[in-house]
Design a protein around this motif. Structure first.
Motif, PDB file in Angstrom:
ATOM      1  N   ILE A   2       0.801  -1.217   0.000  1.00 22.77           N
ATOM      2  CA  ILE A   2       0.000   0.000   0.000  1.00 22.77           C
ATOM      3  C   ILE A   2       0.840   1.278   0.000  1.00 22.77           C
ATOM      4  CG2 ILE A   2      -1.955  -1.101   1.112  1.00 22.77           C
ATOM      5  CD1 ILE A   2      -1.067   0.108   3.735  1.00 22.77           C
ATOM      6  N   GLY A   3       2.148   1.183   0.218  1.00 17.78           N
ATOM      7  CA  GLY A   3       3.011   2.348   0.106  1.00 17.78           C
ATOM      8  C   GLY A   3       2.671   3.465   1.058  1.00 17.78           C
ATOM      9  N   THR A   4       2.610   3.176   2.342  1.00 18.68           N
ATOM     10  CA  THR A   4       2.297   4.205   3.325  1.00 18.68           C
ATOM     11  C   THR A   4       3.241   4.102   4.509  1.00 18.68           C
ATOM     12  OG1 THR A   4       0.501   5.161   4.639  1.00 18.68           O
ATOM     13  CG2 THR A   4       0.642   2.780   4.599  1.00 18.68           C
ATOM     14  N   SER A   5       3.476   5.226   5.172  1.00 18.88           N
ATOM     15  CA  SER A   5       4.331   5.222   6.364  1.00 18.88           C
ATOM     16  C   SER A   5       3.527   5.450   7.633  1.00 18.88           C
ATOM     17  CB  SER A   5       5.403   6.322   6.237  1.00 18.88           C
ATOM     18  OG  SER A   5       4.798   7.598   6.085  1.00 18.88           O
ATOM     19  N   ASP A  87     -21.200   8.086   8.109  1.00 19.13           N
ATOM     20  CA  ASP A  87     -20.488   9.025   7.237  1.00 19.13           C
ATOM     21  C   ASP A  87     -20.308  10.410   7.849  1.00 19.13           C
ATOM     22  OD1 ASP A  87     -20.135   7.144   5.262  1.00 19.13           O
ATOM     23  OD2 ASP A  87     -21.925   7.729   4.128  1.00 19.13           O
ATOM     24  N   ASP A  88     -21.200  10.782   8.795  1.00 25.29           N
ATOM     25  CA  ASP A  88     -21.101  12.126   9.372  1.00 25.29           C
ATOM     26  C   ASP A  88     -20.302  12.149  10.675  1.00 25.29           C
ATOM     27  OD1 ASP A  88     -22.890  10.765  10.958  1.00 25.29           O
ATOM     28  OD2 ASP A  88     -24.448  12.320  10.929  1.00 25.29           O
ATOM     29  N   PHE A  89     -19.638  11.063  11.021  1.00 25.69           N
ATOM     30  CA  PHE A  89     -18.817  11.048  12.229  1.00 25.69           C
ATOM     31  C   PHE A  89     -17.682  12.052  12.044  1.00 25.69           C
ATOM     32  CE2 PHE A  89     -15.360   9.099  14.820  1.00 25.69           C
ATOM     33  CZ  PHE A  89     -15.959   9.294  16.060  1.00 25.69           C
ATOM     34  N   PRO A  90     -17.464  12.960  13.008  1.00 26.14           N
ATOM     35  CA  PRO A  90     -16.503  14.060  12.830  1.00 26.14           C
ATOM     36  C   PRO A  90     -15.103  13.628  12.399  1.00 26.14           C
ATOM     37  CG  PRO A  90     -17.834  14.436  14.779  1.00 26.14           C
ATOM     38  CD  PRO A  90     -18.205  13.078  14.281  1.00 26.14           C
ATOM     39  N   VAL A  91     -14.590  12.535  12.947  1.00 29.79           N
ATOM     40  CA  VAL A  91     -13.251  12.075  12.556  1.00 29.79           C
ATOM     41  C   VAL A  91     -13.241  11.677  11.087  1.00 29.79           C
ATOM     42  CG1 VAL A  91     -11.433  10.371  12.970  1.00 29.79           C
ATOM     43  CG2 VAL A  91     -12.706  11.331  14.899  1.00 29.79           C
ATOM     44  N   LEU A  92     -14.304  11.017  10.637  1.00 32.13           N
ATOM     45  CA  LEU A  92     -14.385  10.599   9.242  1.00 32.13           C
ATOM     46  C   LEU A  92     -14.528  11.807   8.315  1.00 32.13           C
ATOM     47  CD1 LEU A  92     -14.409   8.230   7.324  1.00 32.13           C
ATOM     48  CD2 LEU A  92     -16.858   7.979   7.725  1.00 32.13           C
ATOM     49  N   VAL A  93     -15.316  12.789   8.726  1.00 28.72           N
ATOM     50  CA  VAL A  93     -15.469  14.013   7.936  1.00 28.72           C
ATOM     51  C   VAL A  93     -14.115  14.707   7.785  1.00 28.72           C
ATOM     52  CG1 VAL A  93     -16.510  16.304   7.864  1.00 28.72           C
ATOM     53  CG2 VAL A  93     -17.878  14.333   8.582  1.00 28.72           C
ATOM     54  N   ARG A  94     -13.398  14.830   8.897  1.00 31.24           N
ATOM     55  CA  ARG A  94     -12.070  15.485   8.868  1.00 31.24           C
ATOM     56  C   ARG A  94     -11.091  14.680   8.021  1.00 31.24           C
ATOM     57  NH1 ARG A  94      -8.612  18.265   7.853  1.00 31.24           N
ATOM     58  NH2 ARG A  94      -7.000  19.200   9.183  1.00 31.24           N
ATOM     59  N   ALA A  95     -11.174  13.377   8.095  1.00 30.39           N
ATOM     60  CA  ALA A  95     -10.280  12.524   7.306  1.00 30.39           C
ATOM     61  C   ALA A  95     -10.499  12.748   5.815  1.00 30.39           C
ATOM     62  CB  ALA A  95     -10.492  11.067   7.675  1.00 30.39           C
ATOM     63  N   ARG A  96     -11.769  12.861   5.404  1.00 31.84           N
ATOM     64  CA  ARG A  96     -12.061  13.090   3.991  1.00 31.84           C
ATOM     65  C   ARG A  96     -11.507  14.434   3.535  1.00 31.84           C
ATOM     66  NH1 ARG A  96     -17.244  10.463   4.990  1.00 31.84           N
ATOM     67  NH2 ARG A  96     -18.128  12.505   5.500  1.00 31.84           N
ATOM     68  N   GLU A  97     -11.525  15.422   4.435  1.00 29.76           N
ATOM     69  CA  GLU A  97     -11.043  16.759   4.089  1.00 29.76           C
ATOM     70  C   GLU A  97      -9.513  16.856   4.077  1.00 29.76           C
ATOM     71  OE1 GLU A  97     -14.799  19.093   6.271  1.00 29.76           O
ATOM     72  OE2 GLU A  97     -12.805  19.046   7.203  1.00 29.76           O
ATOM     73  N   SER A  98      -8.846  15.880   4.679  1.00 27.30           N
ATOM     74  CA  SER A  98      -7.399  15.986   4.920  1.00 27.30           C
ATOM     75  C   SER A  98      -6.542  15.810   3.681  1.00 27.30           C
ATOM     76  CB  SER A  98      -6.979  14.941   5.959  1.00 27.30           C
ATOM     77  OG  SER A  98      -7.091  13.633   5.410  1.00 27.30           O
ATOM     78  N   GLY A  99      -7.084  15.137   2.674  1.00 30.02           N
ATOM     79  CA  GLY A  99      -6.270  14.843   1.498  1.00 30.02           C
ATOM     80  C   GLY A  99      -5.492  13.544   1.628  1.00 30.02           C
ATOM     81  N   CYS A 100      -5.626  12.867   2.769  1.00 30.69           N
ATOM     82  CA  CYS A 100      -4.973  11.570   2.945  1.00 30.69           C
ATOM     83  C   CYS A 100      -5.668  10.519   2.071  1.00 30.69           C
ATOM     84  CB  CYS A 100      -5.045  11.121   4.400  1.00 30.69           C
ATOM     85  SG  CYS A 100      -4.137  12.149   5.568  1.00 30.69           S
ATOM     86  N   ARG A 101      -4.923   9.519   1.704  1.00 28.80           N
ATOM     87  CA  ARG A 101      -5.529   8.388   1.018  1.00 28.80           C
ATOM     88  C   ARG A 101      -6.479   7.690   1.975  1.00 28.80           C
ATOM     89  NH1 ARG A 101      -2.119   3.218  -1.381  1.00 28.80           N
ATOM     90  NH2 ARG A 101      -3.765   2.334  -2.703  1.00 28.80           N
ATOM     91  N   MET A 102      -7.641   7.267   1.475  1.00 28.48           N
ATOM     92  CA  MET A 102      -8.630   6.617   2.323  1.00 28.48           C
ATOM     93  C   MET A 102      -9.073   5.298   1.698  1.00 28.48           C
ATOM     94  SD  MET A 102     -11.068   9.660   3.757  1.00 28.48           S
ATOM     95  CE  MET A 102     -11.871   8.477   4.852  1.00 28.48           C
ATOM     96  N   GLY A 103      -9.465   4.368   2.564  1.00 23.41           N
ATOM     97  CA  GLY A 103      -9.959   3.099   2.060  1.00 23.41           C
ATOM     98  C   GLY A 103     -10.730   2.352   3.122  1.00 23.41           C
ATOM     99  N   LYS A 104     -11.720   1.585   2.688  1.00 25.00           N
ATOM    100  CA  LYS A 104     -12.392   0.667   3.600  1.00 25.00           C
ATOM    101  C   LYS A 104     -11.454  -0.487   3.924  1.00 25.00           C
ATOM    102  CE  LYS A 104     -17.161   1.441   1.995  1.00 25.00           C
ATOM    103  NZ  LYS A 104     -18.357   0.773   1.410  1.00 25.00           N
ATOM    104  N   GLY A 110      -7.508  -5.843  -0.052  1.00 28.16           N
ATOM    105  CA  GLY A 110      -7.274  -6.084  -1.475  1.00 28.16           C
ATOM    106  C   GLY A 110      -5.937  -5.535  -1.929  1.00 28.16           C
ATOM    107  N   TRP A 111      -5.586  -4.342  -1.459  1.00 33.41           N
ATOM    108  CA  TRP A 111      -4.292  -3.761  -1.813  1.00 33.41           C
ATOM    109  C   TRP A 111      -3.132  -4.603  -1.273  1.00 33.41           C
ATOM    110  CZ3 TRP A 111      -6.063   1.625   0.346  1.00 33.41           C
ATOM    111  CH2 TRP A 111      -7.009   2.179  -0.529  1.00 33.41           C
ATOM    112  N   LEU A 112      -3.297  -5.102  -0.054  1.00 38.35           N
ATOM    113  CA  LEU A 112      -2.232  -5.871   0.583  1.00 38.35           C
ATOM    114  C   LEU A 112      -1.989  -7.206  -0.119  1.00 38.35           C
ATOM    115  CD1 LEU A 112      -3.023  -5.325   4.384  1.00 38.35           C
ATOM    116  CD2 LEU A 112      -1.027  -4.478   3.138  1.00 38.35           C
ATOM    117  N   THR A 113      -3.026  -7.759  -0.708  1.00 38.82           N
ATOM    118  CA  THR A 113      -2.900  -9.087  -1.305  1.00 38.82           C
ATOM    119  C   THR A 113      -2.805  -9.056  -2.830  1.00 38.82           C
ATOM    120  OG1 THR A 113      -5.317  -9.334  -1.298  1.00 38.82           O
ATOM    121  CG2 THR A 113      -4.111 -10.200   0.602  1.00 38.82           C
ATOM    122  N   GLU A 114      -2.911  -7.890  -3.428  1.00 38.09           N
ATOM    123  CA  GLU A 114      -2.852  -7.791  -4.880  1.00 38.09           C
ATOM    124  C   GLU A 114      -1.477  -8.217  -5.376  1.00 38.09           C
ATOM    125  OE1 GLU A 114      -4.247  -4.647  -8.360  1.00 38.09           O
ATOM    126  OE2 GLU A 114      -3.833  -3.932  -6.321  1.00 38.09           O
TER     127      GLU A 114
END
Length: 334
Positions: A2-5, A87-104, A110-114
């Motif tokens: 997944i290429g993340t630190s 979807d309206d949980f404040p941490v999740l809202v802030r996460a979407r606004e952060s510009g960080c990569r997001m995933g369920k 799927g990324w880990l096993t691809e």
């Protein structure tokens, strides 16, 4: 990969989420997270070095996430969420606004096993037990395995198996929210296909269509429990039968089930030959079927059938799933 630190898990206390968190942490990723409730599992994650906000108010949870966000490079950060978080949980809202990569969670799995050899277990019932049995068998191989299990293994008190030289990955292919359509299995088994999650699928036909779509993602061999019937889906069969003739028509089977010295014991057909007096580690015909699925997948990954059968009865079980607390001459407590 997944290429993340840095990774932040929203719902880190979930059994599936915590397994991925443990794996990333072991791989050197800086892992933090939030969960609505505190638990023994959360305590274990904290003890391993993860920064976690649990059982806190929404404001405290948001403050914890913002502190994490202030200290990480956004282009190298990943936020993982569980569908259980609104979807309206404040941490999740802030996460979407952060510009960080997001995933369920399912996407991250799927990324880990691809592009990596993967053994997947699908089915309405039996995924966790079969995956745990399979991880036990694969971990007995020279290179071991890595596994993400939906339960706590009695032997290790963990929901992950992390062999340093692992070639194969073991995963549960969850039909909920069509999560298994993010996976790319090399080999897979379907333990059952009884209709479930009809709030998502709508009807039985659509539910089975989800499984059929999953099978199209398998590059190698599909194993099907003998009673599984999904239109358009074929594979090698395994199951329990009273007939040796029927057993030999399948890829794997158990016959002549009986209790010997407190163990469920049977004769097993697999790999084109018979193996007498095999001891199964868990009670119940359903668990014999789960063990057969695990044996099929281990064999497909190159494990020796004889070696797998020998180590089968050393499996200690999964917490809260037919786990043996007492197994002695004077009695058994499950």
């Amino acid at each position: 990969m997944i290429g993340t630190s840095h990774a932040y898990f929203i719902g880190i206390g979930g059994i599936g989420m915590s397994a991925i968190a443990r794996y990333l942490h072991a791989e050197g990723v800086n892992v933090a997270g939030y969960d609505r409730t505190d638990s023994e599992l959360i305590a274990q994650l904290k003890a391993s070095g993860m920064s976690i906000s649990a059982g806190a108010s929404e404001a405290e949870a948001l403050a914890h996430f913002n502190r994490w966000l202030d200290e990480v490079p956004h282009e190298r950060a990943l936020v993982v969420r569980t569908p259980a978080v609104p979807d309206d949980f404040p941490v999740l809202v802030r996460a979407r606004e952060s510009g960080c990569r997001m995933g369920k969670r399912s996407e991250v799995l799927g990324w880990l096993t691809e592009n990596a050899p993967t053994l997947a277990v699908a089915g309405t019932h039996g995924k966790t037990t079969t995956s745990a049995l399979l991880a036990h068998l694969m971990n007995g191989q020279p290179s071991g395995c890595r596994a993400f299990i939906g339960g706590i293994l009695v032997g290790t008190q963990s929901n992950t198996v992390l062999s340093p030289n692992a070639e194969w990955t073991v995963v549960e292919a969850d039909e909920f929210d069509r999560s298994f359509l993010h996976l790319h299995p090399t080999h897979a088994a379907i333990t059952s296909a009884d209709p479930d999650h009809l709030d998502i699928y709508g009807d039985v036909a659509s539910f089975h269509e989800g499984f059929r779509a999953f099978t199209e993602r398998i590059s190698g061999t599909l194993f099907l429990e003998a009673d599984v019937r999904i239109e358009g889906v074929t594979g090698k069969r395994y199951g329990v039968t009273t007939s040796r003739q029927e057993a030999e028509a399948w890829h794997a089977a158990a016959t002549a089930l009986r209790i010997e010295d407190g163990w469920l014991t049977g004769d097993v057909w697999i790999g084109g030959g018979w193996h007498e007096d095999v001891r199964f580690p868990l009670a119940g015909v359903h668990n014999v079927k789960n063990a057969l699925a695990a044996l099929c997948l281990a064999e497909s990954a190159g494990a020796s059938v004889e070696g797998s059968l020998q180590q089968l009865d050393a499996f200690q079980g999964i917490e809260r799933r037919f786990a043996y607390h007492v197994r002695a001459d004077h009695g058994i407590y499950i």
